[in-house]
Enzyme design. Structure first.
Site, short mmCIF file in Angstrom:
data_model
loop_
_atom_site.label_atom_id
_atom_site.label_comp_id
_atom_site.label_asym_id
_atom_site.label_seq_id
_atom_site.Cartn_x
_atom_site.Cartn_y
_atom_site.Cartn_z
N TYR A 139 0.83 -1.21 0.00
CA TYR A 139 0.00 0.00 0.00
C TYR A 139 0.86 1.26 0.00
O TYR A 139 0.47 2.29 -0.52
CB TYR A 139 -0.90 0.04 1.24
CG TYR A 139 -2.22 -0.64 1.09
CD1 TYR A 139 -2.30 -2.00 0.79
CD2 TYR A 139 -3.41 0.05 1.28
CE1 TYR A 139 -3.51 -2.63 0.68
CE2 TYR A 139 -4.64 -0.58 1.17
CZ TYR A 139 -4.68 -1.92 0.88
OH TYR A 139 -5.89 -2.53 0.77
N LYS A 185 2.90 -15.32 2.68
CA LYS A 185 3.09 -16.06 1.42
C LYS A 185 4.59 -16.34 1.29
O LYS A 185 5.26 -15.92 0.35
CB LYS A 185 2.55 -15.20 0.25
CG LYS A 185 2.53 -15.90 -1.11
CD LYS A 185 1.49 -16.99 -1.24
CE LYS A 185 1.61 -17.69 -2.59
NZ LYS A 185 0.75 -18.88 -2.68
N ASP A 196 -3.16 -18.22 0.65
CA ASP A 196 -4.17 -18.91 -0.18
C ASP A 196 -4.90 -19.97 0.63
O ASP A 196 -6.12 -20.11 0.56
CB ASP A 196 -3.55 -19.47 -1.47
CG ASP A 196 -2.24 -20.23 -1.26
OD1 ASP A 196 -1.72 -20.23 -0.12
OD2 ASP A 196 -1.74 -20.81 -2.23
N ASP A 214 -6.55 -6.90 4.09
CA ASP A 214 -7.65 -6.23 3.39
C ASP A 214 -8.56 -7.26 2.74
O ASP A 214 -9.79 -7.23 2.89
CB ASP A 214 -7.06 -5.28 2.33
CG ASP A 214 -8.15 -4.58 1.53
OD1 ASP A 214 -9.11 -4.08 2.14
OD2 ASP A 214 -8.04 -4.54 0.29
N ASP A 247 -12.61 -8.85 4.09
CA ASP A 247 -13.87 -8.81 3.31
C ASP A 247 -14.43 -10.22 3.21
O ASP A 247 -15.65 -10.43 3.31
CB ASP A 247 -13.63 -8.25 1.89
CG ASP A 247 -13.85 -6.74 1.80
OD1 ASP A 247 -13.63 -6.04 2.80
OD2 ASP A 247 -14.27 -6.26 0.72
C1 IPM Z 1 -10.42 -1.00 3.90
C2 IPM Z 1 -10.62 -0.38 2.55
C3 IPM Z 1 -9.45 0.53 2.24
C4 IPM Z 1 -8.20 -0.34 2.21
C5 IPM Z 1 -9.58 1.35 0.95
C6 IPM Z 1 -10.81 2.21 0.95
C7 IPM Z 1 -8.34 2.19 0.70
O1 IPM Z 1 -10.80 -1.35 1.58
O2 IPM Z 1 -10.33 -0.26 4.89
O3 IPM Z 1 -10.36 -2.23 3.99
O4 IPM Z 1 -7.89 -0.96 1.18
O5 IPM Z 1 -7.52 -0.41 3.23
MG MG Z 2 -10.93 -3.33 2.36
#
Ligand code: IPM
Ligand code: MG
Length: 356
Positions: A141, A186, A219, A243, A247
């Site tokens: 990042y 990884k 993975d 990240d 999700d």
């Molecule tokens: C998160 C989001 C952010 C990230 C984006 C909006 C930059 O996806 O907080 O998980 O990738 O960290």
């Molecule tokens: Mg995110």
């Protein structure tokens, strides 16, 4: 107690969900006798439109003068031209970096009443109670980025110090839980992951002998989150893996709209300055329609009261009120399936307020 909080609503559904979370904070402050002081600032696309900068100086100053930040979400199609020079996301990344918020805590504990709404079979979800600790200010990042006509490069870089501090924090948190920790990397491919693994092996052997530690490739971790999610207690990983995996993990809880997060820096007294935000994004497709799920942001205020202000009773009261609203079926459209009537953002927050 004085609760000095910077509120950065941001873009998309950000303003809708932060507004409801602020109502909850107001109610809690009133009931427990705290002095709530909310300062509002711009970030993301809203700040680009107003000032040409995704994180204006005044916003940084506002945050500096606060004990905690409540953030909605940033980004949207209006600002997503791949050739744009300023992007909403830069505001959030700069905020994390400016305040040294290197550890992102994302707890995943599916509410029993929401199990039936998860796309994962209910039998896998019983006993799921995990905490992902995501490194937040390093890695790909923040490495150098290059682009020419025919190629592009993103550098992934980690220093030993950056890895150590987040591993230590995750270790401490695991010691206060079920004493099981999984470090995700990884290491079969990436040099940064080999450094990560070597550092994890050293830190946990030397400093956390009582922890049960496992090292898993990212993975495989993605697969285990689906087929044996209840086996995890604390999962610690680098920025981008965290990240993606969070999700994925949010689906265990039924919806991305249920997951709060806390981003913390170094703390002297155990109570850290922190940034609190739902893990979901700005959801431009549903923005402005009053249907966004406010629970993740409301639950983020509970984390804030607990971790930045040490107000455990207040935090627990908010969590209990959300759980009770969920139990009574007050659910926004991201959760509701079938013929049940979904609630609006405001109705969901009202249900929490009534139960506080
Ligand atoms: C998160 C989001 C952010 C990230 C984006 C909006 C930059 O996806 O907080 O998980 O990738 O960290
Ligand atoms: Mg995110």
């Amino acid at each position: 107690m004085k609760l000095q909080i910077a509120v950065l609503a941001g873009d998309g559904i950000g303003p809708e969900v932060t507004q409801e979370a602020c109502r909850v904070l107001q109610a809690v402050a009133k009931r427990y006798g705290h002095l709530l002081s909310l300062g509002h600032g711009l970030i993301g696309g809203a700040a680009i439109d107003a000032e040409g900068d995704a994180l204006p100086f005044e916003t940084i100053e506002l945050c500096r003068n606060s004990r905690a930040i409540l953030l909605g979400a940033v980004g949207g199609p209006k600002w997503s031209d791949p050739d744009a020079t300023v992007r909403p996301e830069q505001g959030l990344l700069a905020l994390r970096k400016t305040f040294g918020l290197f550890a992102n805590l994302r707890p995943v504990k599916p509410d029993p009443h929401l199990r039936k709404y998860s796309p994962i079979k209910e039998e896998y979800l019983k006993d799921v109670d995990l905490l992902v600790v995501r490194e937040l200010t390093g890695g790909i990042y923040f490495g150098d980025k290059l682009r020419d006509e025919n190629s592009a490069t993103d550098v992934c870089r980690y220093t030993v110090g950056e890895i150590e501090r987040v591993l230590r924090l995750a270790g401490k948190l695991a010691m206060g839980r079920r004493r099981k920790l999984v470090s995700v990397d990884k290491a079969n491919v990436l040099e940064t992951s080999r450094l990560w693994r070597a550092t994890a092996q050293r830190i946990y052997a030397n400093e956390f002998p009582e922890l049960e530690v496992e090292h898993i490739l990212v993975d495989a971790a993605a697969m285990y989150l689906i087929n044996r999610p209840a086996d995890f207690d604390v999962m610690v990983t680098e920025n981008m893996f965290g990240d993606i995996l969070t999700d994925e993990a949010s689906m265990l809880a039924g919806s991305l709209g249920m997951l709060p997060s806390a981003s913390l820096g170094e703390s002297e007294d155990g109570l850290a300055f922190g940034l609190y935000e739902p893990i979901h994004g700005s959801a431009p497709d549903i923005a402005g329609r009053g249907v966004a799920n406010p629970y993740a942001t409301i639950l983020s205020t509970a984390l804030m009261l607990r971790l930045s202000f040490g107000l455990e009773d207040e935090a627990a009261a908010i969590e209990a009120a959300v759980a009770s609203a969920v139990k009574d079926g007050v659910l926004t459209p991201d959760l509701v399936r079938g013929s049940a009537t979904p609630s609006s953002t405001v109705q969901a927050a009202d249900a929490v307020l009534e139960r506080l």
